[in-house]
Design an enzyme around this catalytic site. Structure first.
Site, PDB file in Angstrom:
ATOM      1  N   LEU A  87       0.862  -1.317  -0.082  1.00  0.00           N
ATOM      2  CA  LEU A  87      -0.024   0.114  -0.005  1.00  0.00           C
ATOM      3  C   LEU A  87       1.074   1.169   0.041  1.00  0.00           C
ATOM      4  O   LEU A  87       1.853   1.442   0.853  1.00  0.00           O
ATOM      5  CB  LEU A  87      -0.722   0.003   1.324  1.00  0.00           C
ATOM      6  CG  LEU A  87      -2.022   1.010   1.359  1.00  0.00           C
ATOM      7  CD1 LEU A  87      -3.120   0.861  -0.008  1.00  0.00           C
ATOM      8  CD2 LEU A  87      -2.482   0.798   2.861  1.00  0.00           C
ATOM      9  N   ASP A  88       0.647   2.348  -0.915  1.00  0.00           N
ATOM     10  CA  ASP A  88       1.645   3.218  -1.176  1.00  0.00           C
ATOM     11  C   ASP A  88       1.778   3.840   0.080  1.00  0.00           C
ATOM     12  O   ASP A  88       0.866   4.149   0.845  1.00  0.00           O
ATOM     13  CB  ASP A  88       1.028   4.304  -2.183  1.00  0.00           C
ATOM     14  CG  ASP A  88       1.381   3.687  -3.609  1.00  0.00           C
ATOM     15  OD1 ASP A  88       1.841   2.676  -3.728  1.00  0.00           O
ATOM     16  OD2 ASP A  88       0.787   4.059  -4.591  1.00  0.00           O
ATOM     17  N   PRO A  89       2.963   4.694   0.493  1.00  0.00           N
ATOM     18  CA  PRO A  89       3.105   5.540   1.232  1.00  0.00           C
ATOM     19  C   PRO A  89       2.010   6.630   1.672  1.00  0.00           C
ATOM     20  O   PRO A  89       1.570   6.970   2.754  1.00  0.00           O
ATOM     21  CB  PRO A  89       4.600   5.950   1.297  1.00  0.00           C
ATOM     22  CG  PRO A  89       5.182   5.240   0.266  1.00  0.00           C
ATOM     23  CD  PRO A  89       4.136   4.456  -0.466  1.00  0.00           C
ATOM     24  N   LEU A  90       1.614   7.365   0.319  1.00  0.00           N
ATOM     25  CA  LEU A  90       0.568   8.337   0.366  1.00  0.00           C
ATOM     26  C   LEU A  90      -0.718   7.544   0.984  1.00  0.00           C
ATOM     27  O   LEU A  90      -1.610   8.536   1.546  1.00  0.00           O
ATOM     28  CB  LEU A  90       0.400   8.874  -1.012  1.00  0.00           C
ATOM     29  CG  LEU A  90      -0.722  10.060  -1.139  1.00  0.00           C
ATOM     30  CD1 LEU A  90      -0.495  10.877  -0.633  1.00  0.00           C
ATOM     31  CD2 LEU A  90      -0.937   9.971  -2.675  1.00  0.00           C
ATOM     32  N   ALA A  91      -1.034   6.382   0.961  1.00  0.00           N
ATOM     33  CA  ALA A  91      -2.380   5.797   1.073  1.00  0.00           C
ATOM     34  C   ALA A  91      -2.291   5.246   2.800  1.00  0.00           C
ATOM     35  O   ALA A  91      -1.315   5.020   3.095  1.00  0.00           O
ATOM     36  CB  ALA A  91      -2.678   4.827   0.341  1.00  0.00           C
TER      37      ALA A  91
END
Length: 311
Positions: free
Chosen positions: A45-49
């Site tokens: 899961l992307d760091p932004l998410a």
């Protein structure tokens, strides 16, 4: 050099990952919280998410691949009128548009993106080319040709439009890039778009409501104990086969056993509620071991490892 004792902890933790952490960093923090010697995640899961990130500890890591093909759900916060280098708020703005679509305009284009669609993977992604992730090429200013991929959008639900921004709830197949979806919707509206926030709310049958936050997990031992789910959690969609003592002994040693007729396919295998692993039922009544769970002498064994173990 000082040594640190780690435990052979087995189980699954449904983590509500905070924004700003990579999936691997989140995993290592959870491992430290449990002092678990072994762990893995079920897909990044992307760091932004933020949102749902199932993590596997100990023997549960043998089943971490089971969610990779599962459908997922997200809520994205979409900003219209701006395209960025990355498709999200971390990138530099490339183009601004003065066009201001209405809710009716948005509702008119969303149905185009339902069902089977093609996406071109973004350059800022972890997909690899010649052993290097695409984002490394992108950071070096190199743009590579990417083949389109087919994904499936199960549902799109728009929230209220507030100026240039709205929430978009997306249910989709594996491999769907929500950033790319937002960009393509923006292109269809003629104004461009990117996402400013993303939250994963579901993976397969697991919902964000059943997840636990990282801070609470690190600080509350009672919650930590309650949050550790059984090793067989990720295999809960498979049928159950119960073995007798002799069959159990053979199966646990990797040997096939003969069963009454079962539907062909994978199944969860048990002996008196003890999970033994996964087996494959053949049409001829043979049960073949696929993935076995090691029987622990106790629920937690101590391991001595260096304090600077790669956690």
């Amino acid at each position: 050099m000082a040594k640190q004792s780690w435990l052979t902890i087995d189980g699954v933790v449904l983590l509500d990952k905070p924004v700003g952490l990579s999936s691997n960093t989140a995993l290592q923090k959870v491992r430290r919280a449990y002092r678990a010697a072994k762990g893995g995640h079920t897909g990044t899961l992307d760091p932004l998410a933020s949102g749902l990130l199932p993590l596997c500890l100990g023997e549960a890591t043998k089943f971490s691949q089971m969610l990779l093909d599962a459908d997922k759900a997200y809520v994205a916060h979409v900003r219209l009128g701006e395209t960025t280098t990355t498709g999200d708020a971390e990138g530099e703005i490339l183009v601004r548009s003065e066009l201001r679509p209405t809710e009716a305009n948005i509702d008119a284009v969303l149905p185009r993106f339902l069902g089977e669609i093609e996406q071109i993977p973004p350059m800022y992604s972890a997909l690899k080319r010649d052993g290097k992730p695409l984002y490394e090429y992108a950071r070096a200013g190199v743009e590579l040709v990417r083949a389109p991929r087919q994904v499936r959008i199960l549902s799109l639900v728009r929230g209220a439009l507030d100026g240039q921004e709205f929430d978009l709830a997306v249910a989709c197949s594996k491999g769907t890039y929500i950033r790319t979806l937002a960009e393509d919707i923006g292109a269809a509206l003629g104004c461009g778009a990117h996402i400013t926030a993303l939250r994963r709310t579901r993976i397969g049958p697991f919902l964000i409501e059943g997840a636990v936050g990282l801070e609470a997990l690190e600080s509350d031992s009672a919650l930590r104990e309650a949050a550790l789910k059984p090793v067989d959690l990720l295999a809960g969609h498979l049928p159950v086969v119960e073995l007798d003592e002799d069959q159990c002994r053979r199966f646990a040693h990797g040997q096939s056993v003969t069963l009454p007729a079962f539907e062909p396919g994978e199944a969860r295998i048990y002996r008196r509620e003890r999970f033994l692993g996964l087996g494959r039922c053949e049409a001829n009544g043979t049960l073949v071991p696929v993935r076995l769970v090691a029987e622990r002498a106790s629920s937690a064994q101590m391991l001595d490892v260096q304090e600077n173990s790669p956690l």
